[in-house]
Design a protein around this motif. Structure first.
Motif, mmCIF file in Angstrom:
data_model
loop_
_atom_site.group_PDB
_atom_site.id
_atom_site.type_symbol
_atom_site.label_atom_id
_atom_site.label_comp_id
_atom_site.label_asym_id
_atom_site.label_seq_id
_atom_site.Cartn_x
_atom_site.Cartn_y
_atom_site.Cartn_z
ATOM 1 N N ASP A 143 0.843 -1.186 0.000
ATOM 2 C CA ASP A 143 0.000 0.000 0.000
ATOM 3 C C ASP A 143 0.885 1.245 0.000
ATOM 4 O OD1 ASP A 143 0.672 0.758 2.663
ATOM 5 O OD2 ASP A 143 -0.969 -0.425 3.504
ATOM 6 N N CYS A 144 0.246 2.404 0.012
ATOM 7 C CA CYS A 144 0.972 3.661 -0.162
ATOM 8 C C CYS A 144 1.137 4.437 1.134
ATOM 9 C CB CYS A 144 0.261 4.532 -1.201
ATOM 10 S SG CYS A 144 0.170 3.783 -2.833
ATOM 11 N N ASN A 145 0.856 3.818 2.257
ATOM 12 C CA ASN A 145 1.065 4.491 3.525
ATOM 13 C C ASN A 145 2.549 4.678 3.815
ATOM 14 O OD1 ASN A 145 -1.640 4.805 4.215
ATOM 15 N ND2 ASN A 145 -1.749 2.814 5.230
ATOM 16 N N TYR A 146 2.842 5.649 4.662
ATOM 17 C CA TYR A 146 4.234 5.865 5.076
ATOM 18 C C TYR A 146 4.734 4.612 5.805
ATOM 19 C CZ TYR A 146 8.321 8.077 7.193
ATOM 20 O OH TYR A 146 9.605 8.388 7.580
ATOM 21 N N LEU A 147 3.968 4.107 6.757
ATOM 22 C CA LEU A 147 4.271 2.837 7.419
ATOM 23 C C LEU A 147 3.436 1.774 6.712
ATOM 24 C CD1 LEU A 147 4.252 4.006 11.146
ATOM 25 C CD2 LEU A 147 6.157 3.901 9.548
ATOM 26 N N LEU A 148 3.961 1.279 5.613
ATOM 27 C CA LEU A 148 3.134 0.521 4.671
ATOM 28 C C LEU A 148 2.971 -0.945 5.054
ATOM 29 C CD1 LEU A 148 5.256 -1.283 2.769
ATOM 30 C CD2 LEU A 148 5.731 0.970 1.825
ATOM 31 N N ASP A 149 1.903 -1.544 4.516
ATOM 32 C CA ASP A 149 1.683 -2.992 4.546
ATOM 33 C C ASP A 149 2.079 -3.558 3.199
ATOM 34 O OD1 ASP A 149 0.559 -2.467 6.987
ATOM 35 O OD2 ASP A 149 -1.406 -3.318 6.533
ATOM 36 N N TYR A 150 2.520 -4.822 3.186
ATOM 37 C CA TYR A 150 2.860 -5.501 1.933
ATOM 38 C C TYR A 150 2.481 -6.973 2.073
ATOM 39 C CZ TYR A 150 7.009 -6.244 4.878
ATOM 40 O OH TYR A 150 7.848 -6.545 5.925
ATOM 41 N N PHE A 151 2.044 -7.563 0.959
ATOM 42 C CA PHE A 151 1.601 -8.953 1.039
ATOM 43 C C PHE A 151 1.627 -9.599 -0.329
ATOM 44 C CE2 PHE A 151 -2.040 -6.053 1.020
ATOM 45 C CZ PHE A 151 -2.808 -6.502 -0.053
ATOM 46 N N ARG A 152 1.639 -10.947 -0.304
ATOM 47 C CA ARG A 152 1.669 -11.735 -1.532
ATOM 48 C C ARG A 152 1.411 -13.190 -1.172
ATOM 49 N NH1 ARG A 152 6.386 -14.640 -2.412
ATOM 50 N NH2 ARG A 152 8.008 -14.383 -0.822
ATOM 51 N N LEU A 153 1.242 -14.016 -2.182
ATOM 52 C CA LEU A 153 1.132 -15.457 -1.983
ATOM 53 C C LEU A 153 2.493 -16.112 -2.194
ATOM 54 C CD1 LEU A 153 -2.186 -16.207 -3.911
ATOM 55 C CD2 LEU A 153 -1.872 -16.220 -1.421
ATOM 56 N N SER A 154 2.799 -17.081 -1.362
ATOM 57 C CA SER A 154 4.041 -17.842 -1.525
ATOM 58 C C SER A 154 3.867 -18.886 -2.623
ATOM 59 C CB SER A 154 4.402 -18.538 -0.208
ATOM 60 O OG SER A 154 3.442 -19.549 0.093
ATOM 61 N N GLY A 155 4.957 -19.544 -2.947
ATOM 62 C CA GLY A 155 4.895 -20.579 -3.977
ATOM 63 C C GLY A 155 3.999 -21.735 -3.607
ATOM 64 N N ASP A 156 3.823 -21.988 -2.305
ATOM 65 C CA ASP A 156 2.950 -23.084 -1.873
ATOM 66 C C ASP A 156 1.612 -22.581 -1.326
ATOM 67 O OD1 ASP A 156 3.942 -21.974 0.443
ATOM 68 O OD2 ASP A 156 4.535 -23.872 1.372
ATOM 69 N N GLY A 157 1.230 -21.356 -1.710
ATOM 70 C CA GLY A 157 -0.133 -20.889 -1.462
ATOM 71 C C GLY A 157 -0.411 -20.320 -0.090
ATOM 72 N N ARG A 158 0.586 -19.841 0.602
ATOM 73 C CA ARG A 158 0.378 -19.156 1.875
ATOM 74 C C ARG A 158 0.280 -17.648 1.614
ATOM 75 N NH1 ARG A 158 2.580 -22.484 6.154
ATOM 76 N NH2 ARG A 158 3.640 -24.330 5.314
ATOM 77 N N LEU A 159 -0.397 -16.930 2.491
ATOM 78 C CA LEU A 159 -0.358 -15.481 2.423
ATOM 79 C C LEU A 159 0.778 -14.996 3.319
ATOM 80 C CD1 LEU A 159 -1.714 -12.887 1.298
ATOM 81 C CD2 LEU A 159 -2.891 -12.718 3.503
ATOM 82 N N ILE A 160 1.711 -14.261 2.733
ATOM 83 C CA ILE A 160 2.796 -13.621 3.468
ATOM 84 C C ILE A 160 2.417 -12.159 3.622
ATOM 85 C CG2 ILE A 160 5.242 -13.005 3.439
ATOM 86 C CD1 ILE A 160 5.730 -15.476 1.698
ATOM 87 N N TYR A 161 2.308 -11.691 4.874
ATOM 88 C CA TYR A 161 1.816 -10.339 5.137
ATOM 89 C C TYR A 161 2.773 -9.648 6.102
ATOM 90 C CZ TYR A 161 -1.833 -6.744 5.327
ATOM 91 O OH TYR A 161 -2.553 -5.588 5.173
ATOM 92 N N GLY A 162 3.260 -8.470 5.708
ATOM 93 C CA GLY A 162 4.211 -7.754 6.546
ATOM 94 C C GLY A 162 3.865 -6.291 6.681
ATOM 95 N N GLY A 163 4.546 -5.638 7.627
ATOM 96 C CA GLY A 163 4.334 -4.216 7.818
ATOM 97 C C GLY A 163 4.842 -3.767 9.171
ATOM 98 N N GLY A 164 4.579 -2.511 9.468
ATOM 99 C CA GLY A 164 5.008 -1.962 10.749
ATOM 100 C C GLY A 164 6.494 -1.658 10.769
#
Length: 429
Positions: free
Chosen positions: A281-302
């Motif tokens: 996303d476009c926040n200053y303290l942004l979140d980022y996420f995607r699917l892994s190769g084996d179908g997990r959601l990887i979600y980061g931020g802070g």
């Protein structure tokens, strides 16, 4: 956990190569010694080894132990400060030169993956998501800016169009970058290490540099050995420690946190990210996420300033994930970890030389854009060592300011600034 263990991440658990390289126990010689086996160090080593240089890489812990093996795994172009900022502060000539390099890091990654058959789940496509109308207007400006510098694989998405890519109603629109992408970062850095070794380079793990002795040939001492080389590249970034105090004063380690779900069903994956593209996303303290190769959601931020370890990573990131994807409220979290990146005052990468002679180079401080910038930096440093310093000189000419207040006050000052921008994000101003 031993001192040579990776963090408890999904990446470490699913690494392709779990070998531990032996530590340095001898006196060895090289054309170039590199401190740090992350993206910066290995990109430098690989570009040099491809030109016939004898390279030795010293890694204090494990290959990819730091940010290179812990990050969100997204190919995001440009710099933490974009090209327009560079033009305003450092002139059009500098902006044009850095703009010409702003999209090269992603191309380097794809070239290395192809040339060395690196298995890292590389997938195409990245999205910048706007949380409010102001951010959507800024994405329109970003599209025009990047197109002016020759990057045209972009499409502006309305809020409705965005939902074809992201299964949430949270965003007001987005910018699709078809040349972006995502991958397993630890497997990429491990693949790059194997590529260096295939060309005759040597990597020592468990071999922290404890002393650097300047001279016509640099000597780098480890607890049980020493490397003598014509050139030294310092690429420890947020994990360098006190080895080169001058570099430590110019940047500050910051922590970011990541969680990973259990494997999701095909239906869940299609609901969340039907085009299987990564998002930030476009926040200053942004979140980022995607699917892994084996179908997990990887979600980061802070962000935690000063590299403090958060007590409970899941409690920090899970609310962010559920705000975006409330449909995951019953999904199990399998992995949670933190890692440090290096923030500079101007949020631009720092490349330069230290010492009385011209044979000790460094690169650091990508300020959250390290995946692509580190690969670019490795190529730029490699060229400079070979006598082609034009692009290196562009980076080296950028001012490198220390944080106000020194080591004692840089954390509270920066945290106050982050709180201000976080409030702006929430208010949409």
């Amino acid at each position: 956990m031993s001192e040579l263990s990776h963090t408890t991440s999904y990446y470490a658990a699913s690494a392709n190569d779990k070998r531990i390289r032996p530590p340095l126990k001898d006196q060895v010689e090289a054309d170039v010694c590199i401190i740090g086996a992350g993206f910066t160090g290995l990109s430098t080593a690989l570009h040099l080894a491809e030109q016939g240089f004898k390279v030795v890489v010293l890694e204090a812990t494990r290959i990819g132990f730091g940010a290179s093996g812990r990050n969100g795994g997204q190919i995001v172009h440009s710099y933490s400060r974009d090209i327009d900022f560079i033009e305003r502060h450092y002139g059009q000539a500098t902006g044009k030169a850095m703009g010409a390099m702003a999209f090269e890091g992603g191309r380097i990654i794809r070239r290395l993956v192809k040339d060395y058959n690196i298995q890292c789940d590389l997938k195409d496509g990245g999205i910048f998501a706007a949380c409010n109308n102001k951010q959507f207007d800024e994405l329109r400006e970003k599209q025009a800016l990047w197109q002016a510098h020759g990057h045209r694989d972009l499409e502006l998405l309305s809020a409705a169009d965005t939902q074809r890519y992201i299964g949430t109603k949270r965003y007001k629109g987005a910018l699709l970058d078809r040349s972006g992408g995502h991958f397993h970062p630890l497997n990429l850095v491990l693949g790059e290490a194997q590529a260096v070794e295939s060309l005759g380079g040597v990597i020592y793990e468990g071999s922290p540099a404890v002393k650097v002795v300047e001279g016509d040939r640099v000597r780098v001492h480890t607890p049980k050995g020493c490397v003598t080389a014509n050139f030294l590249v310092v690429a420890g970034n947020a994990y360098l420690g006190d080895l080169v105090p001058k570099l430590q004063a110019r940047a500050m380690p910051c922590g970011t946190q990541v969680i990973t779900t259990e494997p999701l069903s095909q239906a869940q994956q299609r609901e969340l990210l039907p085009q299987d593209q990564c998002v930030e996303d476009c926040n200053y303290l942004l979140d980022y996420f995607r699917l892994s190769g084996d179908g997990r959601l990887i979600y980061g931020g802070g962000v935690t300033y000063g590299a403090r370890e958060p007590g409970k990573i899941e409690s920090l990131i899970l609310p962010k994930m559920l705000k975006t994807f409330p449909q995951l409220k019953d999904v199990k979290i399998d992995f949670a970890w933190t890692g440090n990146f290096l923030l500079t005052l101007m949020r631009l990468p720092q490349l330069g030389r230290v010492g009385a002679r011209a044979n000790i180079y460094y690169a650091q401080g990508y300020s959250g854009h390290g995946v692509t910038c580190s690969h670019l930096a490795g190529k730029v440093l490699s060229d400079a060592i070979q006598g082609q310093a034009e692009r290196y000189d562009i980076f080296a000419a950028l001012p490198q300011y220390p944080f106000p207040g020194g080591r004692m006050l840089r954390v509270p000052y920066t945290a106050i600034g982050a709180a201000y921008y976080n409030l702006r994000d929430k208010l949409g101003i």
